[in-house]
Design a protein around this motif. Structure first.
Motif, short mmCIF file in Angstrom:
data_model
loop_
_atom_site.label_atom_id
_atom_site.label_comp_id
_atom_site.label_asym_id
_atom_site.label_seq_id
_atom_site.Cartn_x
_atom_site.Cartn_y
_atom_site.Cartn_z
N GLU A 62 0.93 -1.14 -0.06
CA GLU A 62 0.38 -0.17 0.42
C GLU A 62 1.01 1.20 -0.08
OE1 GLU A 62 -2.45 -0.46 3.32
OE2 GLU A 62 -3.26 -2.38 2.18
N PRO A 63 1.04 1.86 -0.82
CA PRO A 63 2.44 2.81 -0.86
C PRO A 63 1.60 4.32 -0.57
CG PRO A 63 1.07 2.63 -3.35
CD PRO A 63 0.72 1.57 -2.25
N GLY A 64 0.35 4.53 -0.50
CA GLY A 64 -0.59 5.60 0.54
C GLY A 64 -0.74 6.96 -0.86
N VAL A 65 -0.03 6.46 -2.14
CA VAL A 65 0.07 7.69 -3.37
C VAL A 65 -0.79 7.33 -4.17
CG1 VAL A 65 1.95 8.20 -2.57
CG2 VAL A 65 1.42 6.31 -4.86
N ASP A 66 -1.94 8.09 -5.00
CA ASP A 66 -2.27 7.71 -5.98
C ASP A 66 -1.74 6.55 -7.38
OD1 ASP A 66 -4.67 8.39 -5.47
OD2 ASP A 66 -4.36 10.70 -6.82
#
Length: 137
Positions: A59-63
């Motif tokens: 889950e990169p935490g970015v779009d």
């Protein structure tokens, strides 16, 4: 091959897959394809394939943009995957343009279909590799 050339042996090993929810996406893939449950590996969730390739969900935490992943499966596995897709009520198509919903294709002398995972990645299941119906000379 020139006798002075060294044969290079390189194998693809792993790939990081961005997900909105790594547990949901990794579990979805293993359930649809009939693979063993994902296993934790540091901050990833790993999905192992029979050819020693691993998808590491994060889950990169970015779009992120949609990616496309194609899986070569046996004919008998295709039937089981199609059953799991229909049992879950998932949309699927015979073509990537989504003009043939609820169908599979007969491309390359085999069968194939497309669907999406929970993070929006395009998934493809095929029983024959692209170009396998071409005459090799």
């Amino acid at each position: 091959m020139n006798t002075h050339e060294k044969k290079v042996t390189i194998e693809f090993n792993h790939l990081m897959i961005f997900a909105k929810n790594k547990q949901e996406s990794a579990s979805f893939l293993t359930e649809i394809l009939g693979l063993p449950a994902p296993k934790p590996a540091a901050f990833f969730l790993s999905v192992d394939f029979s050819n020693n390739v691993t998808f590491q969900y994060a889950e990169p935490g970015v779009d992120f943009i949609m990616q496309h992943y194609a899986f070569l499966v046996a004919e008998s596995d295709f039937d089981e995957i199609l059953n799991r897709i229909t049992e879950k009520g998932l949309e699927y198509w015979a073509d990537p343009q989504q003009k043939r919903p609820g169908e599979y294709n007969l491309n390359h002398g085999g069968r194939g279909l497309y669907f999406y995972d929970p993070s929006g990645h395009g998934m493809e299941v095929i029983t024959r590799p692209y170009g396998s119906d071409e005459i090799k000379g």
